[in-house]
Design a protein around this motif. Sequence first.
Motif, PDB file in Angstrom:
ATOM      1  N   TYR A  36       0.841  -1.192   0.000  1.00  0.00           N
ATOM      2  CA  TYR A  36       0.000   0.000   0.000  1.00  0.00           C
ATOM      3  C   TYR A  36       0.881   1.249   0.000  1.00  0.00           C
ATOM      4  O   TYR A  36       2.009   1.221   0.475  1.00  0.00           O
ATOM      5  CB  TYR A  36      -0.963  -0.015   1.195  1.00  0.00           C
ATOM      6  N   GLU A  47      -8.014  -0.306   3.919  1.00  0.00           N
ATOM      7  CA  GLU A  47      -7.500  -1.622   3.553  1.00  0.00           C
ATOM      8  C   GLU A  47      -6.864  -2.316   4.763  1.00  0.00           C
ATOM      9  O   GLU A  47      -7.116  -3.500   5.008  1.00  0.00           O
ATOM     10  CB  GLU A  47      -6.472  -1.478   2.427  1.00  0.00           C
ATOM     11  N   ARG A 119      -1.096   0.024  -5.320  1.00  0.00           N
ATOM     12  CA  ARG A 119      -1.761  -0.866  -4.361  1.00  0.00           C
ATOM     13  C   ARG A 119      -1.961  -2.242  -5.001  1.00  0.00           C
ATOM     14  O   ARG A 119      -2.645  -2.371  -6.008  1.00  0.00           O
ATOM     15  CB  ARG A 119      -3.103  -0.263  -3.940  1.00  0.00           C
ATOM     16  N   THR A 121      -1.871  -6.799  -4.150  1.00  0.00           N
ATOM     17  CA  THR A 121      -1.853  -7.885  -3.176  1.00  0.00           C
ATOM     18  C   THR A 121      -1.378  -9.164  -3.858  1.00  0.00           C
ATOM     19  O   THR A 121      -1.731  -9.423  -5.009  1.00  0.00           O
ATOM     20  CB  THR A 121      -3.254  -8.091  -2.562  1.00  0.00           C
ATOM     21  N   VAL A 139     -10.158  -1.028  -2.816  1.00  0.00           N
ATOM     22  CA  VAL A 139     -10.163  -1.437  -1.414  1.00  0.00           C
ATOM     23  C   VAL A 139     -11.450  -2.137  -0.976  1.00  0.00           C
ATOM     24  O   VAL A 139     -11.402  -3.161  -0.288  1.00  0.00           O
ATOM     25  CB  VAL A 139      -9.869  -0.221  -0.506  1.00  0.00           C
ATOM     26  N   HIS A 142     -12.010  -6.014  -0.833  1.00  0.00           N
ATOM     27  CA  HIS A 142     -10.797  -6.697  -1.287  1.00  0.00           C
ATOM     28  C   HIS A 142     -10.299  -7.750  -0.294  1.00  0.00           C
ATOM     29  O   HIS A 142      -9.992  -8.878  -0.699  1.00  0.00           O
ATOM     30  CB  HIS A 142      -9.692  -5.682  -1.584  1.00  0.00           C
TER      31      HIS A 142
END
Length: 153
Positions: A36, A47, A119, A121, A139, A142
Amino acid sequence: MTEPLKTAPDFTLPSTHGADVTLSGLRPAPVVLFFYPRDNTSGCTKESIAFSELLPEFEAAGAQVFGISKDSLTSHDKFIAKQNLTVPLLSDEHGTTCEDFGVWAEKKMYGKTFMGIVRSTFLIDGDGNIARHWPKVKVDGHAAEVLEALKTL
């Protein structure tokens, strides 16, 4: 366009939970890494709170979850205290891990172009392979989506 990563690049970073974290040392547990941009900004706060709220479910599924930004441990500690976060945060002040994962990139905001963390993941399986990658994360919802993907490993 660069090839997507298949194996998660190994790293060792300082953690807000004390000892340094080495990714390869976490095997065979699955790992969720959410990168992030900055502590205490609205999207990053939402988040981090979402992952903190779901942390017991991630842990029940056998996974470890870490947030990563270029903020210092001091900044992370303040962020955790202010937002009552439970998810450990890792400090990548030099940006090496962000670059290795391909999340340090050119961004545009208000007509200006700059380098920053996109951002993103990564869900990493117990063998160190990237099972799923979410680039340019939105976000809302998520963390729950990542948890569902974890359950399919």
